[in-house]
Design an enzyme around this catalytic site. Structure first.
Site, PDB file in Angstrom:
ATOM      1  N   VAL A   1     -28.373  34.006  25.894  1.00  0.00           N
ATOM      2  CA  VAL A   1     -28.993  34.305  24.413  1.00  0.00           C
ATOM      3  C   VAL A   1     -27.401  34.889  24.444  1.00  0.00           C
ATOM      4  CG1 VAL A   1     -29.659  35.441  22.536  1.00  0.00           C
ATOM      5  CG2 VAL A   1     -31.337  33.756  24.242  1.00  0.00           C
ATOM      6  N   CYS A   2     -27.080  36.115  24.898  1.00  0.00           N
ATOM      7  CA  CYS A   2     -26.528  37.441  25.068  1.00  0.00           C
ATOM      8  C   CYS A   2     -24.975  36.691  24.047  1.00  0.00           C
ATOM      9  CB  CYS A   2     -25.898  38.090  26.361  1.00  0.00           C
ATOM     10  SG  CYS A   2     -27.732  39.053  26.366  1.00  0.00           S
TER      11      CYS A   2
END
Length: 198
Positions: A50-51
């Site tokens: 997700v980062c």
């Protein structure tokens, strides 16, 4: 989650950290940004899933923030060397590619601890987002659990809303966007807004 020193309406905890800026290492101090708004966002780890979507989204909108007199800073507990390796990894391979925002290294976890986003059992940061105004005062805090990313559009909207209230002294209702009606914060004058919108 660690309890930190970051409190709404108080001075944001100052810090000095090594960051990757334009492919080079640079020391960054929060106090260097006095006179500008700052969006400070924490993310768990480099080379995750997700980062990169969040970091790339903030980087792609960096100029939108700068037009508002706002800088964006990303932070994780990784080292500046890991940040640089991730930046040097192509986006098609899960990397970041060149960025328009600094990534700060928090290997001692002191920033994450001080801002209250440290996930103690794993030694990583939750997805904390902090909006700091031009005077260095903390105006907004949100913290997400690890699996859900944040909205860059909402961060932009919040900066615009706080800047509007700073300049005009009126308050912004739910979902306010630039050009929308605001509310005069007193019993009598607020009725103008409510009579129009209800």
């Amino acid at each position: 989650m660690a309890s930190g020193n970051a409190q709404i309406g108080k001075s944001a905890p100052d810090f000095t950290a090594t960051a990757v800026v334009d492919g080079a290492f640079k020391e960054i101090k929060l106090s260097d940004y006095r006179g500008k708004y700052v969006v400070l966002f924490f993310y768990p780890l480099d080379f995750t899933f997700v980062c990169p979507t969040e970091i790339i989204a903030f980087s792609d909108h960096a100029e939108d923030f700068r037009k508002l007199g706002c800088e964006v800073l990303g932070v994780s507990v990784d080292s500046q060397f890991t940040h640089l390796a991730w930046i040097n990894t192509p986006r098609k391979e899960g990397g970041l590619g060149p960025l328009n925002i600094p990534l700060l290294a928090d290997v001692t976890k002191s920033l994450s601890q001080n801002y209250g986003v440290l996930k103690n059992d794993e030694g990583i940061a939750y997805r904390g987002l902090f909006i700091i105004d031009a005077k260095g005062v903390l105006r907004q805090i949100t913290v997400n659990d690890l699996p859900v990313g944040r909205s860059v559009d909402e961060a932009l909207r919040l900066v615009q809303a706080f800047q509007y209230t700073d300049e005009h002294g009126e308050v912004c209702p739910a979902g306010w966007k630039p050009g929308s009606d605001t509310i005069k914060p007193n019993v009598d004058d607020s009725k103008e807004y409510f009579s129009k919108h209800n």
